[in-house]
Design an enzyme around this catalytic site. Structure first.
Site, mmCIF file in Angstrom:
data_model
loop_
_atom_site.group_PDB
_atom_site.id
_atom_site.type_symbol
_atom_site.label_atom_id
_atom_site.label_comp_id
_atom_site.label_asym_id
_atom_site.label_seq_id
_atom_site.Cartn_x
_atom_site.Cartn_y
_atom_site.Cartn_z
ATOM 1 N N CYS A 1 3.970 2.469 -41.993
ATOM 2 C CA CYS A 1 3.306 2.632 -40.694
ATOM 3 C C CYS A 1 3.014 4.107 -40.422
ATOM 4 O O CYS A 1 3.919 4.936 -40.357
ATOM 5 C CB CYS A 1 4.191 2.004 -39.630
ATOM 6 S SG CYS A 1 4.094 2.726 -38.017
ATOM 7 N N CYS B 1 4.314 5.671 -37.203
ATOM 8 C CA CYS B 1 5.747 5.952 -37.274
ATOM 9 C C CYS B 1 5.973 7.327 -37.883
ATOM 10 O O CYS B 1 6.828 8.086 -37.443
ATOM 11 C CB CYS B 1 6.456 4.909 -38.120
ATOM 12 S SG CYS B 1 6.247 3.233 -37.531
#
Ligand SMILES: *[C@@H]1O[C@H](CO)[C@@H](O)[C@H](O)[C@H]1NC(C)=O
Ligand SMILES: *[C@@H]1O[C@H](CO)[C@@H](O)[C@H](O)[C@H]1NC(C)=O
Length: 427
Positions: A48, A51
């Site tokens: 991700c 993230c």
């Protein structure tokens, strides 16, 4: 040789101190955690990219809380590896930021910035209800908060309701308590105990007969009546059930933009009595969210009223030159003489789906047309088939209970609304 060793030692020490700010947590944490610990945890997935962007911010949050001597521990967990922990927190989207305090888990849904997250950690990690024991403390708190919700009086059943409201709504706002003599003399209270909201340079008290449930009332009143609004705030304002009059302005705030903003502010203060029950007021200098709502480019500066309960919106029927025009616009919305545009009917949702797909895929299309064709063509065909089946099966209007969008983000409330603002739009 010696300097080499020193270097190694230094880097080991550094690594230790760095990792001490943010602890890597796995499933064993569920057994080792003690009930009094307060944890702020970031759940991420290795693939991700949002993230990864959050990593430096997360490190800053960890070191800042540590240096402040905060009781809040900071951790992170790979939700794809430590699935037990992720399940316990019902993580469905990444990155997810949650606080675990006593038995309650709080979901952070604000901007992914250092200040936003620190404010959340300090607010939720601290006492549920903060006691203001002297006039000086009260004044200090007043100077720091745009809005204050204060319980005044001794212990009572109302205090029980206040505390349980705080337990849920501390994710959004601070809760205070004070005795009568701590408040300024000008604050007249009809009776005690009382719950008082201080905002917009004035105050008003909760009245059970008129206002109903305390928690719902706090949910409705927890924003200042005029404020700068970003997409996260606007999304959160959906829970209040109020309409929002917005001045959409340019980032640099041109003279014309400033005029629009001032007009909204003036109406919010001069006509508080008339409109504050049903409207919030504000200005926005980022129109991405509104673009998604109206599914078109928006003119800046301009005015718009949005109904976040049903994704509907209203535009002024005539160009707004004066305060009178703006008041007429609000009256038209309130009296129902202006037609709602947008909304969340089936046709609007299909349009929105196509719009979202189009805006997401346009860049792909121009760079790789064949790939673009497959990415766009396949979902469109599937949607068409899906819609056909839906409409065939249920010719009547039956949309209310449907899940709005399956984007897998943990939602604090069941109020049905438009897609949550994504991180793309926040920074
Ligand atoms: C206080 O809580 C009780 C129990 O949940 C509820 O029945 C009551 O309506 C609440 N009162 C207010 C003023 O919110
Ligand atoms: C806003 O949406 C809600 C939910 O659909 C609806 O009940 C309300 O009447 C709408 N308000 C206006 C002014 O259209």
């Amino acid at each position: 040789m010696w300097t080499m060793r020193k270097k190694v030692l230094l880097s080991v020490l550094l690594a230790v101190s760095v990792s001490a700010y943010v602890e890597q947590l796995d499933d064993s944490f569920l057994e080792t955690r003690t009930a009094d610990d307060i944890w702020l945890i970031k759940f991420y997935a290795p693939w991700c990219s949002f993230c990864k962007q959050l990593d430096p911010v997360w490190h800053q949050v960890g070191s800042e809380l540590k240096s402040l001597g905060s009781p809040v521990n900071v951790g992170k967990s790979d939700a794809t590896a430590s699935t037990g922990l992720a399940k316990e927190f019902r993580v469905r989207g990444y990155p997810a930021i949650l606080m675990w305090k006593k038995d309650v888990k709080y979901n952070y849904s604000g901007p992914r910035t250092r200040d936003g997250i620190l404010d959340f950690a300090n607010r939720v990690g601290g006492p549920l209800v903060r006691s203001l024991s002297s006039p000086k403390l009260f004044q200090h708190a007043m100077s720091r908060h745009d809005i204050m919700i204060v319980y005044v009086g001794a212990t009572s059943p109302l205090k029980g309701n206040f505390t349980s409201a705080a337990e849920e709504l501390i994710v959004h706002t601070y809760f205070f308590s004070a005795s009568r003599d701590v408040l300024p003399k000008v604050v007249s209270l009809p009776s005690l105990p009382a719950v008082v909201v201080f905002k917009d340079g004035t105050f008003f008290t909760f009245n059970e007969e008129v206002d109903g449930d305390l928690k719902l009332w706090i949910t409705r009143e927890r924003f200042p009546s005029f404020l700068k609004i970003d997409s996260y705030t606007l999304y959160a304002m959906g829970e209040t059930g109020k309409l929002v009059l917005l001045a959409l302005v340019d980032r640099g705030l041109s003279e014309e933009g400033l005029r629009f903003k001032r007009l909204v502010e003036k109406v919010s203060t001069d006509h508080r009595e008339t409109y504050s029950r049903s409207f919030y007021f504000g200005f926005m200098d980022d129109s991405e969210y509104i673009k998604g709502l109206v599914m078109d480019d928006v003119i800046v500066p301009s005015f718009i009223v949005v109904n976040l309960s049903n994704d509907g919106y209203f535009l002024p029927p005539v160009a707004v030159e004066t305060e009178r025009h703006l008041l007429d616009f609000l009256d038209g919305v309130q009296e129902g003489s202006l037609e709602t545009q947008g909304g969340n009917s089936i046709t609007q949702r299909v349009r929105r789906f196509i719009y979202d797909a189009k805006t997401t895929l346009q860049p792909v299309f121009s760079q790789a047309p064949v790939l673009g064709f497959f990415l766009l063509g396949v979902p469109v065909c599937l949607t068409a088939v899906f819609c056909f089946l839906c409409l065939k099966k249920r010719p009547t209007v039956y949309e209310e209970d449907e899940d709005d969008d399956g984007d897998g983000v943990l939602l604090a409330s069941s109020v049905q609304r438009r897609k949550k603002p994504t991180d793309k739009k926040s920074d």
